[in-house]
Design a protein around this motif. Sequence first.
Motif, mmCIF file in Angstrom:
data_model
loop_
_atom_site.group_PDB
_atom_site.id
_atom_site.type_symbol
_atom_site.label_atom_id
_atom_site.label_comp_id
_atom_site.label_asym_id
_atom_site.label_seq_id
_atom_site.Cartn_x
_atom_site.Cartn_y
_atom_site.Cartn_z
ATOM 1 N N GLY A 155 2.271 1.969 2.741
ATOM 2 C CA GLY A 155 2.167 2.286 4.168
ATOM 3 C C GLY A 155 3.162 1.469 4.982
ATOM 4 O O GLY A 155 3.919 0.646 4.447
ATOM 5 N N SER A 194 0.807 -1.229 0.000
ATOM 6 C CA SER A 194 0.000 0.000 0.000
ATOM 7 C C SER A 194 0.836 1.272 0.000
ATOM 8 O O SER A 194 0.291 2.356 -0.138
ATOM 9 C CB SER A 194 -0.866 0.011 1.257
ATOM 10 N N GLU A 221 -3.789 -3.149 15.443
ATOM 11 C CA GLU A 221 -5.024 -3.218 14.655
ATOM 12 C C GLU A 221 -5.810 -4.491 14.952
ATOM 13 O O GLU A 221 -7.034 -4.477 14.949
ATOM 14 C CB GLU A 221 -4.703 -3.158 13.156
ATOM 15 N N LEU A 260 2.648 -5.757 -5.069
ATOM 16 C CA LEU A 260 1.574 -5.292 -5.946
ATOM 17 C C LEU A 260 0.849 -4.106 -5.326
ATOM 18 O O LEU A 260 0.292 -4.223 -4.228
ATOM 19 C CB LEU A 260 0.584 -6.453 -6.148
#
Length: 702
Positions: free
Chosen positions: A363, A361, A518, A427
């Motif tokens: 991130g 991402s 998370e 990806l």
Amino acid sequence: MADYLTIATASLRQLPFDFKGNIARIIRAIEQGYECGSNVLLMPELALTGYGCEDNFTFQEFHEAAMAALQDVLKAAQTLGQDQQPMLISLGLPLLYPGGQVYNASAIFSADGLHGFSCKQFLARNGLHYEPRWFEAWPRGQVVQHPHYQVPMGDLVIDSHGVRIGFETCEDSWISNRPGRDLYQRNVDLILNPSASHFASGKFDVREQFILEGSRAFGVVYAYANLNGTENGTSIFDAGCMIASEGRMVSYGERLNCQEVLLNHALVNLSANRVTRILSSESINIFKAQSDITLPYLLTTSTPPWQVTEQSLPANDEMNEFWDDLSHDDRIHSEICYALANGLWDWMQRTHTHGFVVSMSGGADSGLAATLVYLSHYLALHQLGANDYRQALPTIWLDDIPQYSDELGDYTHWLHQYVMPKVLLCLYQGTDNSSAITFNAAQAVSENIGANFQHWNVQTIVDDYIELVNQIYPERPLNWKDDDIALQNIQARSRSPGVWMLANRENKLLIATSNLSESALGYATMDGDTSGVLSVVSGLSKTRIRKINHWLEKQGLPVEGFHGFHRLTIPAMGQINVQQPTAELRPVEQTDEEDLMPYIICDSIMDSYLIRQMWPKSILIDLLMQGHGQVYSLEQLGQFIERWFRLFCRNPWKRYGTRAGFHVEQISLDPKTFHRFPLLNASFAEPLEQMWAYIRAQATEK
Ligand SMILES: Nc1ncnc2c1ncn2[C@@H]1O[C@H](COP(=O)(O)OP(=O)(O)OC[C@H]2O[C@@H]([n+]3cccc(C(=O)O)c3)[C@H](O)[C@@H]2O)[C@@H](O)[C@H]1O
Ligand SMILES: Nc1ncnc2c1ncn2[C@@H]1O[C@H](COP(=O)(O)OP(=O)(O)OP(=O)(O)O)[C@@H](O)[C@H]1O
Ligand SMILES: NC(=O)CC[C@H](N)C(=O)O
């Protein structure tokens, strides 16, 4: 004349049920033990079968296979020991007492055959360990005859012409009433500790402490052997054998290294250790009845060390200097990266797959997950050497990967050019909410680590789903005001099928990227960004991940390279580090911390709950004691705690269905191995009410 003894400790990279492979590694350790002139060779706990055989430990057919394996080892020891000086060998294994229960034991043998079994007294039952489910604890001081093997088993002391050897098995040495206290009374010279101790941040120091203290207080030489690698895929055994004498560490084995067998040894002076016992204020009861095994031969040598051959001198301890020279944070971050790299190396080797895919991402979490794949190969290349490393890669790649030679340039260049593009596919999957910042970061980090970077856009897939749903409910089409979560989640879920398809096509393992913070809160889309086989960073809090990413950018991973020590930095990590963590799932700017709470608070609450086992009101007081009251009001802190518990209690089913992940911190949220928690529960309503009552009382007092 003093008594000298050469002791070897071996770390083995074992695998559950791999009897042939395990035996081969055991035999290699025995060969190496003889090569370095050892009198005693210690191998880890349950090394014959692997520590992680779980419920098979109670299967009778499993024990038949283990007994056959032990016979093979005994035969090999007999052959290898011919014309050698006597060497006493200790090998961990599960032991079924016929018609009775299973014990966590060590076989003690030599070229002359089996002498006995030492049995563990305190079974590990906390954290990741469930030993009492399979094993029976051995009662202190008891010895019986094993009906099948016809040798003594239990709390043994071995006596070889006055050299006395006793045992503490892993957890035995972690508790206050450690067997060493009685072994002192039994006048023991050497304590052997076969262990299966998994990596957790900072844990190595605890082992070092009880080994040194054992040697000092009991006046013994203390030898410790640990397993190596990730046997069951989640715990990572970090090797790190140690030998202490006279209260000082005299030999350290390598840690977090991906070789199959790691042996270290030391020449120790038993007489010098006896001085401690002679001078001790605690007298030894020499009249106490003993049940010892007597060996007919002499293990020790009175050869002074200057006549000892070069080969039998202890290996130097460069590896330990390597860890010792690092500052506190540097060492913690290095250990974590080495451990995770080690675990990833085993996953690729043992699943016989062709590398990894990461949905990247741009991130922090996916950036670190991908980088760890790179580190696992970078370190394996250094630890195994270029040839062995290349041989360990999937055979179908070898035609395209030339043997490394100086003409091919720097080995890092070789790794980047020929190997990493095959190992790792990154990806990026954009939607209308994605930004150039995250795309550029994903590309830069992928290129920095030599991965194959690809990208596509999934917005049309998202739109198709929205259209399908709108066809069912034409009277109320989806919109951001009413359907925030549904519209966020469809993006995360639309990223899952394509990346799975690549993993299937390439025979690669899909890496999931959820982190510990998370997972606690269920801040992830189930079957979306939770997709994958293995969640590499699920054992790390977000605070830790961000610190490691900064450290990788600026300071870098310390590596003992082919040409000396260097630091491996990942400069492109800088493009991740400048960003605020964001899910990029809403059309307006979104940050994780606005959705949830500041990560520093979230991680503090998690630590107080999981490490110190506190409930809301105590956690509030804990946050105040940490100084968070200077930044946030009592009311705000109360809201953070309430949100944390509400989400934690709402989402245990997500943790239940989360991918396998590595154990890294002292704590973990894996409900199958660490924190068991009911799926249905009352959301801590009453403890939260007690916290609010406390907050109201504080306000009234003011
Ligand atoms: N009280 C309850 N107890 C147990 N289960 C309950 C429930 N209420 C709904 N559910 C079930 O839970 C389902 C919702 O779960 P799920 O579909 O996963 O979605 P949900 O947990 O509601 O939302 C996902 C959250 O993760 C965030 N996210 C997603 C993706 C990536 C990132 C990131 O950081 O990059 C963050 C996103 O912003 C959102 O806040 C419901 O459809 C229902 O089936
Ligand atoms: N644009 C994207 N392309 C590919 N994968 C993505 C993309 N956005 C999200 N993902 C996947 O979903 C996961 C969760 O998304 P998230 O935005 O939280 O990224 P992250 O790596 O966790 O970083 P951070 O939360 O620090 O921004 C990512 O780790 C990644 O695997
Ligand atoms: N095998 C064991 O007894 C492990 C328990 C021990 N406390 C450890 O984690 O190292």
